[in-house]
Each structure stands twice: as C-alpha cells, then as structure tokens.
Design a protein around this motif. Structure first.
Motif, short mmCIF file in Angstrom:
data_model
loop_
_atom_site.label_atom_id
_atom_site.label_comp_id
_atom_site.label_asym_id
_atom_site.label_seq_id
_atom_site.Cartn_x
_atom_site.Cartn_y
_atom_site.Cartn_z
N GLN A 194 -3.81 -31.99 -19.35
CA GLN A 194 -3.71 -31.49 -20.71
C GLN A 194 -2.72 -32.33 -21.50
N LYS A 201 -4.61 -39.66 -21.20
CA LYS A 201 -5.11 -38.77 -20.14
C LYS A 201 -6.14 -39.49 -19.26
N THR A 307 -8.21 -32.06 -21.62
CA THR A 307 -8.38 -31.38 -22.89
C THR A 307 -7.10 -31.49 -23.71
N ASN A 308 -7.26 -31.45 -25.04
CA ASN A 308 -6.08 -31.40 -25.91
C ASN A 308 -5.77 -29.98 -26.35
N ASP A 310 -4.81 -25.85 -25.28
CA ASP A 310 -4.09 -25.06 -24.28
C ASP A 310 -5.12 -24.15 -23.63
N SER A 332 -2.62 -28.45 -12.51
CA SER A 332 -2.62 -28.68 -13.95
C SER A 332 -1.45 -29.58 -14.33
N GLN A 334 0.58 -31.78 -17.52
CA GLN A 334 0.82 -31.85 -18.96
C GLN A 334 1.40 -33.21 -19.30
#
Length: 484
Positions: A194, A201, A307-308, A310, A332, A334
């Motif tokens: 994310q 990414k 993905t951008n 949340d 996950s 970030q």
C-alpha cells in the motif's frame, strides 16, 4: 552428415537371381540399386557403403530376412528396412516386424507401382530423419547458448532488483521496510503493498519476486484500475474464441502466463464487488476458467497486490470484501511517500539525472545547491514519478553543465519558499555568477550531510552533489569542512 539423396542407394537382398533382376530394373530409374544374394553378402556391402533403404526377401538359405534385418538394425539403425514375404500367416509377419523394427513389408505377388511408392516413401523418410537430426543438434547448441543468455539475464535482474539497489540514505524511512521485505521475500505468501501513486510499489514487487524461489519464472503485471469486469476477466483468466463479440482467437490469461511465477495486481482496490468474488475463488481454489471454456485449469502463482487506497478502511465501509483482503494481505506493507524521505530526495534526484543524462545523451555535472534545496522542501504529491518528470524536463531544457534553479517549475519554487518561511529559513537566491551567503550556508549543510552519508568518501560526495573533486575540495576549505 546426411547422405545426398539425388539418387538414394537401395540394397536388394534375395537368393533368387530373377527376383533381384526384376526389382533392380523397376527401381533403377529413380534409385542407385546394389544387390546381394545372401545375408552375409548384404552385410559386407553395407560395411563398405551404407544404404538408405534395404529390400530383403524373408525366405533365404542360412538366415531369414527378419534375422538379417534385425542385425542391420543394430549396426545401421537409421537405414529403412523393408521385407518381402510370401507368407500368408499375418501373425508371424507382424511379430517379425515388431521384433526387427521393420519399416514396412510387401507381400508377394507385389505390384511394381506399389513397390516404387514404398521405396520412395522410405527414402524420403530417411532424408527427413537426417534433417531432423541436424536440426536437433543445432537446436541443442542454440538452447545451450540461450540458457547461458537467460542465466545472465536472470543474474542481472536479481542484481538490479536487489534490496540494496533501492536508493535510500543511512537514516531513511525505507530501511526498515526493505529489511522487512528481504525477510519475507523467500516465503511463498501473498503480499499487499500500500502507498501513494508513484512511490515505487511495482519496484518493491519486483524485488520480492527476484529475491524469491520463483525468480527464474515469469513476473507479469496487470493494472486493475478503470477496467470493466469482462475485459479484466479476459486479461487475467483468458478466453476462448467466440466467448464474446470480438473474441476472434483464444487468449491465454496472465494467471496462466505467470504459472510458477508471480503476478502483480496493481490498483487492486478499484475492482468491482462482482469481480472480487471471481478473484477470491481463484485464490482459494488455485484454478482459473477462461471465458467460454468448459473446464478449469490449475495454476501455481504467487500474488503481490498493490493499491493507493486504505484497504482496511475500504473493508470497514463495505467496499472491499474482508475475506479477499485477508487472502491478499498475508503480509501488508506500507511504502512511505517521497515527502517523508527527506534524506533520500537528493540521492534519488541525482540518480534520476544520471539515468536521464545517459538516455538522452546530455552530459551534465549535476544540480545547483538551490535546486537540491527546493527539491528537499517540496512535498512531491506525485512522489518519485513526479520527481523523475521534473528532472527530465530540466535536463532537456538546460544549456549549462550545472542545472540551475531558473529551470525549476514555478509551483515547486513557491512551495519551497513557503516551507522555508514556515521553518524560519530564507530560501537562497541566485545571481548570474554565484550564490549569496544564504546559499553558502545551505551548501555547507548539504556537503556536511553528504560527507556523513558517504563516511568522508570525497569521490562519492562529489558525484552525488554534481561537483568535481577540486570543486568539492575548494568548497570544503571555504566552509571549514576539513579532515577533522
């Protein structure tokens, strides 16, 4: 080497002289015919000059035709062997053919046209075998070269996407993330990345793939955003000809193309609720069904999604399935935005400049200190992608060896001025032939930070800041940044 087949060589073995003469007369126009009246004589002729085709009578004194051809098979396995038999016992003929590996048998009485056609087909088959053998040897040699090429490419990719190649400073916020990714990459689990658009990414996903056990298998990418369900299903799972209007050919989906490797699903948060159900089934069952196909196919694919958004918030408000989220997010990650990587911006900008300089064949020494100051103060909403665009634009517009602040986009200068004022700094101003006192203070700060990052290595510091070693030495002396 294949034997020239302008006139293929045929050996006729028969103990009856009249039969030999008849066969030779029929074949003589198209073939080079040699004859033998016994199996022993046939073996001597083969030892002197191999033949492409052998015609042999079954009933001969001493050794039968089957026994003779069985011996020929051991010494000359490429020769096509044909037996002529008057036996009416089909079972014995079939057994003899199987035991001796005989190409064909002709029953008496035979027809001349049938005899010629049989021998002609045998000679053609011999030629094809020789050509195939040469092709196989060439392909084996080519495949070895190709394997070497692939190994070099794989090695380069592993080096290119190693975690150490992700640009970051000594105290960068990326360090902890890279350590985490390096630890999880070898384990075959799904990963959700994310972060804002343009933060890298996909670069992180490639690093995961090329540092895993799947590194030698395919890595494929699909952007799932702004794509309707039918098209996305076709792209990921494939379709059969006629499955929908415009499906004129079969199409292999990306999941099948990535079998054994990794698939990177970018913008996964944008897929529709209906497609979320399809994707969940694929991840659960590890099988796909192309559109229009009757049966499913098993696939072995590691999924890295990005993905951008949340996604946890999307799950909370009901826009994303919780069960799919947990399938995707075994781990996950970030990725921090560029504005939170203060110590990395100068490194990344200078690296982007070097790459662009080589690509566009525009040699430059680097950016001025004021440009680097503005880069550090700007918040970069487009992250690394926006920085790359700005670097390339300034490079192609520059006429100087050192790219100056006059080429900066106005909105970057305005925001850098505002950020400097909020922090109690004065943004340096440029003059036509030098920097003012504020710029000198900033230069001293940048040089001091670079010296710490590179542990005093002046070559690396000069390269990062776009200075020559002599220029760096002069500035260090001016600002009192000596060896101490």
């Amino acid at each position: 080497m294949p034997v020239p087949l302008d006139r293929p060589r045929v050996l006729v073995v028969d103990d009856e002289q009249r039969s030999i003469e008849t066969i030779a007369r029929i074949l003589d126009d198209e073939f080079e015919v040699v004859t033998a009246s016994s199996a022993d004589e046939g073996e001597r002729l083969l030892a002197q000059d191999p033949c492409q085709v052998i015609l042999c009578d079954q009933r001969m004194p001493g050794r039968s035709g089957v026994d003779f051809l069985a011996g020929v098979r051991q010494q000359h396995p490429q020769t096509l062997r044909i037996i002529i038999s008057g036996y009416t016992d089909a079972d014995k003929i079939i057994q003899a053919i199987n035991e001796s590996g005989i190409y064909h048998y002709i029953t008496k009485p035979w027809h001349p046209d049938a005899l010629i056609l049989t021998v002609r087909n045998a000679a053609r088959l011999y030629q094809l075998q020789q050509e195939n053998r040469l092709l196989a040897q060439e392909m084996r040699f080519s495949s070895e070269q190709f394997d070497d090429y692939l190994q070099r490419q794989r090695s380069e990719l592993k080096q290119q996407f190693h975690f150490d190649r992700i640009l970051r400073g000594e105290h960068s916020s990326m360090n902890a993330l890279c350590d985490q990714v390096a630890q999880l990459a070898p384990f075959d689990i799904s990963v959700l990345v994310q972060g804002e658009s343009g933060t890298g990414k996909e670069l992180l996903a490639r690093a995961i793939h090329y540092n895993s056990a799947r590194a030698e298998q395919p890595f494929v990418v699909e952007n799932c955003g702004a794509m309707h369900d039918e098209l996305l299903s076709s792209e990921l799972f494939g379709h059969r000809k006629g499955a929908f209007t415009g499906a004129v050919n079969d199409h292999v989906g990306l999941f099948e193309q990535a079998n054994g490797g990794t698939i990177f699903l970018d913008e996964i948060g944008d897929i529709s609720p209906a497609f979320q159900v399809k994707l969940l089934r694929v991840l659960q069952e590890r099988e796909i069904r192309p559109l229009g196909a009757a049966q499913s196919r098993k696939v072995d694919v590691r999924v890295v999604a990005a993905t951008n958004l949340d996604l946890q918030e999307e799950v909370r408000v009901g826009r994303f399935r919780a069960d799919l989220y947990y399938r995707l997010a075994s781990v996950s990650l970030q990725v921090p935005p560029l504005r939170d990587r203060d110590g990395d911006i100068v490194l990344i900008a200078n690296n982007l400049l070097r790459e662009a300089s080589q690509r566009f064949n525009r040699p430059v020494r680097g950016f001025s200190a004021e440009v680097l100051h503005c880069f550090s103060r700007y918040h970069w909403p487009g992250n690394v992608r926006e920085l790359q665009n700005e670097v390339q634009r300034m490079l192609v517009m520059s006429q100087q060896e050192v790219i100056g602040a006059e080429l900066l986009a106005p909105h970057i200068v305005r925001e850098a001025e505002q950020a400097s004022e909020e922090q109690g700094e004065s943004l340096p101003e440029t003059e036509s032939h030098g920097l003012r006192s504020q710029v000198e203070a900033l230069e001293a700060k940048l040089i001091r930070q670079a010296l710490r990052r590179h542990q005093g290595n002046k070559s690396q510091v000069a390269d990062e800041l776009g200075l020559s070693r002599v220029g760096l030495r002069n500035k260090m002396d001016r600002y009192g940044l000596g060896e101490g």
